[in-house]
Design a protein around this motif. Sequence first.
Motif, PDB file in Angstrom:
ATOM      1  N   SER A 170      -8.070  -5.803  -4.985  1.00 43.08           N
ATOM      2  CA  SER A 170      -9.231  -5.015  -4.564  1.00 43.08           C
ATOM      3  C   SER A 170      -8.730  -3.634  -4.152  1.00 43.08           C
ATOM      4  N   LEU A 171      -9.652  -2.702  -4.000  1.00 38.52           N
ATOM      5  CA  LEU A 171      -9.278  -1.368  -3.552  1.00 38.52           C
ATOM      6  C   LEU A 171      -8.769  -1.457  -2.118  1.00 38.52           C
ATOM      7  N   ASN A 172      -7.634  -0.840  -1.871  1.00 33.69           N
ATOM      8  CA  ASN A 172      -7.052  -0.847  -0.533  1.00 33.69           C
ATOM      9  C   ASN A 172      -8.010  -0.209   0.463  1.00 33.69           C
ATOM     10  N   THR A 173      -8.097  -0.789   1.636  1.00 36.11           N
ATOM     11  CA  THR A 173      -9.023  -0.278   2.657  1.00 36.11           C
ATOM     12  C   THR A 173      -8.651   1.114   3.144  1.00 36.11           C
ATOM     13  N   THR A 174      -7.424   1.537   2.854  1.00 36.03           N
ATOM     14  CA  THR A 174      -6.998   2.881   3.253  1.00 36.03           C
ATOM     15  C   THR A 174      -7.515   3.946   2.290  1.00 36.03           C
ATOM     16  N   GLU A 175      -8.058   3.520   1.148  1.00 34.50           N
ATOM     17  CA  GLU A 175      -8.563   4.459   0.154  1.00 34.50           C
ATOM     18  C   GLU A 175     -10.038   4.784   0.426  1.00 34.50           C
ATOM     19  N   PRO A 176     -10.446   6.003   0.133  1.00 37.92           N
ATOM     20  CA  PRO A 176     -11.857   6.358   0.345  1.00 37.92           C
ATOM     21  C   PRO A 176     -12.771   5.645  -0.648  1.00 37.92           C
ATOM     22  N   ALA A 177     -13.992   5.427  -0.261  1.00 38.83           N
ATOM     23  CA  ALA A 177     -14.965   4.781  -1.147  1.00 38.83           C
ATOM     24  C   ALA A 177     -15.113   5.585  -2.430  1.00 38.83           C
ATOM     25  N   GLY A 178     -15.134   4.889  -3.553  1.00 42.65           N
ATOM     26  CA  GLY A 178     -15.278   5.556  -4.848  1.00 42.65           C
ATOM     27  C   GLY A 178     -13.968   6.002  -5.460  1.00 42.65           C
ATOM     28  N   ALA A 179     -12.851   5.755  -4.773  1.00 38.78           N
ATOM     29  CA  ALA A 179     -11.549   6.179  -5.299  1.00 38.78           C
ATOM     30  C   ALA A 179     -11.198   5.433  -6.581  1.00 38.78           C
ATOM     31  N   ASP A 180     -11.833   4.286  -6.809  1.00 41.16           N
ATOM     32  CA  ASP A 180     -11.536   3.490  -8.000  1.00 41.16           C
ATOM     33  C   ASP A 180     -12.562   3.685  -9.110  1.00 41.16           C
ATOM     34  N   ALA A 181     -13.321   4.767  -9.039  1.00 43.11           N
ATOM     35  CA  ALA A 181     -14.371   4.998 -10.035  1.00 43.11           C
ATOM     36  C   ALA A 181     -13.812   5.128 -11.453  1.00 43.11           C
ATOM     37  N   ALA A 182     -12.580   5.632 -11.583  1.00 36.26           N
ATOM     38  CA  ALA A 182     -11.987   5.834 -12.907  1.00 36.26           C
ATOM     39  C   ALA A 182     -11.221   4.608 -13.402  1.00 36.26           C
ATOM     40  N   TYR A 183     -11.122   3.572 -12.581  1.00 41.15           N
ATOM     41  CA  TYR A 183     -10.399   2.367 -12.986  1.00 41.15           C
ATOM     42  C   TYR A 183     -11.269   1.561 -13.947  1.00 41.15           C
ATOM     43  N   LYS A 184     -10.758   1.301 -15.135  1.00 38.61           N
ATOM     44  CA  LYS A 184     -11.518   0.559 -16.142  1.00 38.61           C
ATOM     45  C   LYS A 184     -11.007  -0.875 -16.336  1.00 38.61           C
ATOM     46  N   ASN A 185      -9.718  -1.048 -16.184  1.00 37.26           N
ATOM     47  CA  ASN A 185      -9.120  -2.377 -16.350  1.00 37.26           C
ATOM     48  C   ASN A 185      -8.035  -2.593 -15.307  1.00 37.26           C
ATOM     49  N   VAL A 186      -7.699  -3.853 -15.092  1.00 32.40           N
ATOM     50  CA  VAL A 186      -6.576  -4.192 -14.219  1.00 32.40           C
ATOM     51  C   VAL A 186      -5.605  -5.050 -15.022  1.00 32.40           C
ATOM     52  N   SER A 209       6.662   5.951  -9.008  1.00 31.49           N
ATOM     53  CA  SER A 209       6.699   6.722  -7.760  1.00 31.49           C
ATOM     54  C   SER A 209       5.578   7.749  -7.671  1.00 31.49           C
ATOM     55  N   THR A 210       4.936   8.056  -8.793  1.00 33.11           N
ATOM     56  CA  THR A 210       3.847   9.043  -8.782  1.00 33.11           C
ATOM     57  C   THR A 210       2.475   8.384  -8.627  1.00 33.11           C
ATOM     58  N   LEU A 211       2.429   7.058  -8.692  1.00 28.51           N
ATOM     59  CA  LEU A 211       1.148   6.362  -8.623  1.00 28.51           C
ATOM     60  C   LEU A 211       0.767   6.051  -7.178  1.00 28.51           C
ATOM     61  N   PRO A 212      -0.495   6.189  -6.846  1.00 35.09           N
ATOM     62  CA  PRO A 212      -0.936   5.776  -5.510  1.00 35.09           C
ATOM     63  C   PRO A 212      -0.947   4.259  -5.404  1.00 35.09           C
ATOM     64  N   LYS A 213      -0.522   3.752  -4.258  1.00 30.93           N
ATOM     65  CA  LYS A 213      -0.547   2.305  -4.038  1.00 30.93           C
ATOM     66  C   LYS A 213      -1.931   1.957  -3.512  1.00 30.93           C
ATOM     67  N   ALA A 214      -2.922   2.036  -4.422  1.00 36.66           N
ATOM     68  CA  ALA A 214      -4.329   1.968  -4.031  1.00 36.66           C
ATOM     69  C   ALA A 214      -4.926   0.569  -4.111  1.00 36.66           C
ATOM     70  N   LEU A 215      -4.179  -0.395  -4.644  1.00 47.79           N
ATOM     71  CA  LEU A 215      -4.702  -1.754  -4.760  1.00 47.79           C
ATOM     72  C   LEU A 215      -4.067  -2.678  -3.723  1.00 47.79           C
ATOM     73  N   ALA A 216      -4.888  -3.503  -3.126  1.00 47.77           N
ATOM     74  CA  ALA A 216      -4.401  -4.563  -2.238  1.00 47.77           C
ATOM     75  C   ALA A 216      -4.296  -5.833  -3.075  1.00 47.77           C
ATOM     76  N   VAL A 217      -3.099  -6.389  -3.149  1.00 49.66           N
ATOM     77  CA  VAL A 217      -2.847  -7.537  -4.025  1.00 49.66           C
ATOM     78  C   VAL A 217      -2.308  -8.706  -3.205  1.00 49.66           C
ATOM     79  N   THR A 218      -2.820  -9.895  -3.476  1.00 52.66           N
ATOM     80  CA  THR A 218      -2.308 -11.105  -2.830  1.00 52.66           C
ATOM     81  C   THR A 218      -2.039 -12.165  -3.883  1.00 52.66           C
ATOM     82  N   ALA A 219      -1.144 -13.099  -3.561  1.00 53.78           N
ATOM     83  CA  ALA A 219      -0.860 -14.250  -4.427  1.00 53.78           C
ATOM     84  C   ALA A 219      -0.864 -15.494  -3.544  1.00 53.78           C
ATOM     85  N   SER A 220      -1.358 -16.592  -4.070  1.00 53.23           N
ATOM     86  CA  SER A 220      -1.543 -17.797  -3.261  1.00 53.23           C
ATOM     87  C   SER A 220      -0.260 -18.493  -2.804  1.00 53.23           C
TER      88      SER A 220
END
Length: 204
Positions: A64-80, A34-45
């Motif tokens: 991918s980074l959700n379009t609602t997030e500002p550019a560069g918001a994923d700069a600290a993301y190292k792995n998925v 509940s404390t995490l931002p829902k910043a990723l857009a995820v799809t499954a086939s």
Amino acid sequence: MARQGGPVSLSLLLVVLLLGACLPAPAAAGVLLSTLPKALAVTASPKPGQLLHSGVDKLTVTWSLNTTEPAGADAAYKNVNVKLCYALVSQKDRGWRKSNDDLKKDKACQFKVTQQAYAAGARGSFEYNVARDVPTASYYVRAYALDASGTQVAYGQTGPAAAFDVVGITGIHTSIKVAAGVFSAFSVAALAFFFVIENRKKNK
């Protein structure tokens, strides 16, 4: 008469301190979903309600980074880290599948799809062969963005309406089922044949 309260109290205090030192420290709470931002857009086939078979079928996951997030918001993301999770309908009355806000206690997302480096600003994808140990249930896909320490810092998932179904391996191979069916048919035919022969013998 000398008072003994002082030494006795000191001894009790030492015992309490020693017992406290021996007790295990309470487990630290994990990251709360509940404390995490829902910043990723995820799809499954798979389409909603589509049926897949363990050990046979494949699915493709994208993130991918959700379009609602500002550019560069994923700069600290190292792995998925992508996981296959039990849908709510398959969690009902099954405590070993229950979701939990504390990710260390969460039991809904048990099956690893992939973990790989995250490319900031880019769209990632992975083709997953449904593992043989995935049981029959309804599922959705969740992806966590991890920082350099491996801690979840954001997530995304397919919606509940997009859940798909998996049919697990029962342990009985198709060839065994066919052989059993043929043997049963042969047994019935043989029984009928001997029944006719016996009747003919009685009528003679």
